[in-house]
Design a protein around this motif. Structure first.
Motif, PDB file in Angstrom:
ATOM      1  N   PRO A 102      95.702  18.540  57.347  1.00  0.00           N
ATOM      2  CA  PRO A 102      96.844  18.830  58.220  1.00  0.00           C
ATOM      3  C   PRO A 102      97.448  20.223  58.084  1.00  0.00           C
ATOM      4  O   PRO A 102      98.038  20.743  59.035  1.00  0.00           O
ATOM      5  N   PHE A 103      97.327  20.855  56.888  1.00  0.00           N
ATOM      6  CA  PHE A 103      97.985  22.138  56.647  1.00  0.00           C
ATOM      7  C   PHE A 103      96.990  23.191  56.155  1.00  0.00           C
ATOM      8  O   PHE A 103      96.091  22.900  55.355  1.00  0.00           O
ATOM      9  N   VAL A 104      97.194  24.421  56.619  1.00  0.00           N
ATOM     10  CA  VAL A 104      96.371  25.562  56.206  1.00  0.00           C
ATOM     11  C   VAL A 104      97.297  26.650  55.675  1.00  0.00           C
ATOM     12  O   VAL A 104      98.187  27.118  56.382  1.00  0.00           O
ATOM     13  N   VAL A 105      97.100  27.067  54.424  1.00  0.00           N
ATOM     14  CA  VAL A 105      97.952  28.070  53.789  1.00  0.00           C
ATOM     15  C   VAL A 105      97.453  29.474  54.135  1.00  0.00           C
ATOM     16  O   VAL A 105      96.254  29.762  54.049  1.00  0.00           O
ATOM     17  N   LEU A 106      98.400  30.344  54.503  1.00  0.00           N
ATOM     18  CA  LEU A 106      98.079  31.717  54.887  1.00  0.00           C
ATOM     19  C   LEU A 106      99.000  32.702  54.192  1.00  0.00           C
ATOM     20  O   LEU A 106     100.220  32.527  54.190  1.00  0.00           O
ATOM     21  N   HIS A 107      98.430  33.773  53.610  1.00  0.00           N
ATOM     22  CA  HIS A 107      99.248  34.892  53.150  1.00  0.00           C
ATOM     23  C   HIS A 107      99.637  35.705  54.386  1.00  0.00           C
ATOM     24  O   HIS A 107      98.759  36.046  55.192  1.00  0.00           O
ATOM     25  N   PRO A 108     100.908  36.029  54.566  1.00  0.00           N
ATOM     26  CA  PRO A 108     101.342  36.722  55.786  1.00  0.00           C
ATOM     27  C   PRO A 108     100.577  38.001  56.099  1.00  0.00           C
ATOM     28  O   PRO A 108     100.366  38.342  57.262  1.00  0.00           O
ATOM     29  N   GLY A 109     100.152  38.747  55.068  1.00  0.00           N
ATOM     30  CA  GLY A 109      99.364  39.942  55.310  1.00  0.00           C
ATOM     31  C   GLY A 109     100.007  41.200  54.764  1.00  0.00           C
ATOM     32  O   GLY A 109     101.119  41.180  54.225  1.00  0.00           O
ATOM     33  N   SER A 110      99.302  42.318  54.924  1.00  0.00           N
ATOM     34  CA  SER A 110      99.771  43.613  54.438  1.00  0.00           C
ATOM     35  C   SER A 110      99.897  44.582  55.601  1.00  0.00           C
ATOM     36  O   SER A 110      98.980  44.701  56.421  1.00  0.00           O
ATOM     37  N   PHE A 111     101.013  45.329  55.645  1.00  0.00           N
ATOM     38  CA  PHE A 111     101.210  46.263  56.754  1.00  0.00           C
ATOM     39  C   PHE A 111     100.509  47.605  56.510  1.00  0.00           C
ATOM     40  O   PHE A 111     100.479  48.470  57.384  1.00  0.00           O
ATOM     41  N   THR A 112      99.938  47.817  55.382  1.00  0.00           N
ATOM     42  CA  THR A 112      99.145  48.994  54.981  1.00  0.00           C
ATOM     43  C   THR A 112      99.795  50.311  55.414  1.00  0.00           C
ATOM     44  O   THR A 112     100.741  50.750  54.798  1.00  0.00           O
ATOM     45  N   THR A 113      99.304  50.938  56.496  1.00  0.00           N
ATOM     46  CA  THR A 113      99.794  52.262  56.887  1.00  0.00           C
ATOM     47  C   THR A 113     100.933  52.222  57.905  1.00  0.00           C
ATOM     48  O   THR A 113     101.410  53.277  58.337  1.00  0.00           O
ATOM     49  N   SER A 114     101.384  51.020  58.281  1.00  0.00           N
ATOM     50  CA  SER A 114     102.507  50.940  59.230  1.00  0.00           C
ATOM     51  C   SER A 114     103.803  50.761  58.451  1.00  0.00           C
ATOM     52  O   SER A 114     103.992  51.370  57.413  1.00  0.00           O
ATOM     53  N   SER A 115     104.683  49.902  58.904  1.00  0.00           N
ATOM     54  CA  SER A 115     105.952  49.661  58.214  1.00  0.00           C
ATOM     55  C   SER A 115     106.188  48.167  58.087  1.00  0.00           C
ATOM     56  O   SER A 115     105.506  47.360  58.732  1.00  0.00           O
ATOM     57  N   GLU A 116     107.164  47.817  57.253  1.00  0.00           N
ATOM     58  CA  GLU A 116     107.487  46.406  57.070  1.00  0.00           C
ATOM     59  C   GLU A 116     107.837  45.749  58.403  1.00  0.00           C
ATOM     60  O   GLU A 116     107.329  44.667  58.739  1.00  0.00           O
ATOM     61  N   ALA A 117     108.693  46.392  59.177  1.00  0.00           N
ATOM     62  CA  ALA A 117     109.112  45.822  60.463  1.00  0.00           C
ATOM     63  C   ALA A 117     107.936  45.674  61.420  1.00  0.00           C
ATOM     64  O   ALA A 117     107.791  44.642  62.099  1.00  0.00           O
ATOM     65  N   GLU A 118     107.076  46.703  61.478  1.00  0.00           N
ATOM     66  CA  GLU A 118     105.908  46.632  62.361  1.00  0.00           C
ATOM     67  C   GLU A 118     104.941  45.554  61.888  1.00  0.00           C
ATOM     68  O   GLU A 118     104.331  44.851  62.704  1.00  0.00           O
ATOM     69  N   GLY A 119     104.813  45.409  60.570  1.00  0.00           N
ATOM     70  CA  GLY A 119     103.925  44.391  60.027  1.00  0.00           C
ATOM     71  C   GLY A 119     104.395  42.990  60.360  1.00  0.00           C
ATOM     72  O   GLY A 119     103.595  42.118  60.754  1.00  0.00           O
ATOM     73  N   LEU A 120     105.685  42.738  60.207  1.00  0.00           N
ATOM     74  CA  LEU A 120     106.234  41.423  60.535  1.00  0.00           C
ATOM     75  C   LEU A 120     106.051  41.111  62.011  1.00  0.00           C
ATOM     76  O   LEU A 120     105.712  39.977  62.386  1.00  0.00           O
ATOM     77  N   ALA A 121     106.254  42.106  62.864  1.00  0.00           N
ATOM     78  CA  ALA A 121     106.062  41.907  64.304  1.00  0.00           C
ATOM     79  C   ALA A 121     104.593  41.609  64.612  1.00  0.00           C
ATOM     80  O   ALA A 121     104.284  40.759  65.463  1.00  0.00           O
ATOM     81  N   ALA A 122     103.684  42.298  63.917  1.00  0.00           N
ATOM     82  CA  ALA A 122     102.255  42.084  64.138  1.00  0.00           C
ATOM     83  C   ALA A 122     101.838  40.675  63.730  1.00  0.00           C
ATOM     84  O   ALA A 122     101.043  40.023  64.414  1.00  0.00           O
ATOM     85  N   VAL A 123     102.361  40.182  62.600  1.00  0.00           N
ATOM     86  CA  VAL A 123     102.047  38.823  62.160  1.00  0.00           C
ATOM     87  C   VAL A 123     102.486  37.814  63.214  1.00  0.00           C
ATOM     88  O   VAL A 123     101.741  36.892  63.566  1.00  0.00           O
TER      89      VAL A 123
END
Length: 340
Positions: A102-123
């Motif tokens: 029923p559940f799949v665990v995911l690490h949100p990810g890394s924004f690497t060369t962008s920014s925290e805000a851009e990374g969250l929006a991309a996720v």
């Protein structure tokens, strides 16, 4: 009744993970549905899925949980990698559904060369696309909080809330809390009052109704280090008190918990079995009088067998923030508690 388990290998077949879990005393099991370091995987046959479910039922192992490949990065600013990650995430949900996980665990990810805000929006955009392509599936994605190493997102509870709040499919999202990551990110868990504040913060920002799984790991690295290094229960910088606090918190009583610690044996005992034994002793015993996270040359409390005690080097209570007193804070704006 607590459901305690561990991550197990699917080598030899998915049912083998269930058998391995049962052999060491697990109530529940986590697994990868494919090689976690490869993008592609051979299809799951109906026979494999049936045998996996039959093994769960026969052996009484409950709450199967899958974990996505570490290659997936839904926050990547690289268009090619982002598209590959979205496609891989779709496959992860499809494979879990085929196995009736029923559940799949995911690490949100890394924004690497962008920014925290851009990374969250991309996720958020990426998850919206994943859920659009899998709108016929019941599978729920659990965002795992991270230690915050490098440019990884998810080390603040606010990151998880930001993704869930902005997603167009919030019912397809939940949360998996990792104890090592929480500690390494700068959330205190040992002192009873600090533990309550941390969990109240989790409830205020994310909501306990979203928490569907817990990863039980001690930390090789000190508090607030922002480094993800798992250690056996009571053998690391956290000590045993955080786990006692967690296991005696009624809000976690029915949430399945999974070890992600090193495999092997010690003095003839399987390490997963050892960790499960320690956790069950914590459930049955009063709070340990010692905490390896706050004192020099301390060992695992005396109610554990002498053969399993291990001296621990000097620990630090300090946070990497100025003054070493307050937990780390994210750049994501704090939100007022919302009605649930």
């Amino acid at each position: 009744m607590h459901l305690l388990g561990a991550h197990m290998s699917i080598g030899g077949g998915y049912y083998r993970a269930v058998e391995a879990a049962k052999a060491v005393g697990c109530d529940c099991v986590q697994l990868f549905t494919k090689n976690n370091n490869q993008w592609k995987a051979k299809p799951i046959t109906d026979e494999e899925a049936t045998k996996f479910q039959a093994s769960l039922a026969e052996l009484g192992v409950r709450a199967p949980l899958s974990h996505t490949s570490y290659l997936i990065n839904l926050a990547s600013p690289n268009p090619s990698l982002l598209q590959q990650s979205i496609e891989a995430m779709v496959v992860e949900l499809q494979r879990a559904a085929q196995l009736s996980v029923p559940f799949v665990v995911l690490h949100p990810g890394s924004f690497t060369t962008s920014s925290e805000a851009e990374g969250l929006a991309a996720v958020t955009r990426s998850l919206d696309e994943v859920f659009r392509q899998t709108d016929d599936l019941p599978t729920v994605c659990l965002l795992e909080n991270t230690a915050g190493q490098g440019n990884h997102l998810g080390w603040r509870f606010e990151h998880l809330d930001e993704i869930i709040s902005r997603c167009k499919f919030p019912k397809r999202l939940g949360v998996c809390i990792d104890t090592c990551h929480t500690f390494a990110a700068g959330y205190p868990l040992s002192d009873a009052a600090d533990y309550r504040r941390t969990m109240d913060e989790l409830d205020r920002v994310v909501g306990f109704s979203r928490v569907k799984a817990v990863h039980l790991n001690d930390s090789k690295m000190p508090f607030g280090s922002r480094k993800d290094r798992h250690e056996h229960i009571g053998r690391g910088e956290m000590g045993l008190k955080p786990f006692w606090n967690l296991l005696h918190d009624p809000r976690f009583a029915k949430i399945p918990m999974y070890l992600e610690t090193e495999k092997g044996t010690e003095d003839g005992e399987d390490l997963d079995a050892m960790n499960l034994r320690v956790l069950r002793l914590l459930i049955d015993k009063k709070m340990p009088v010692e905490s390896t996270a706050v004192a020099k040359s301390k060992s695992v409390p005396q109610f554990l067998p002498a053969a399993k005690r291990k001296p621990v080097a000097s620990k630090s209570k300090a946070s990497p923030t100025k003054g070493g007193k307050k937990p780390l804070r994210s750049t994501v704006a704090r939100k007022p508690a919302r009605k649930r």
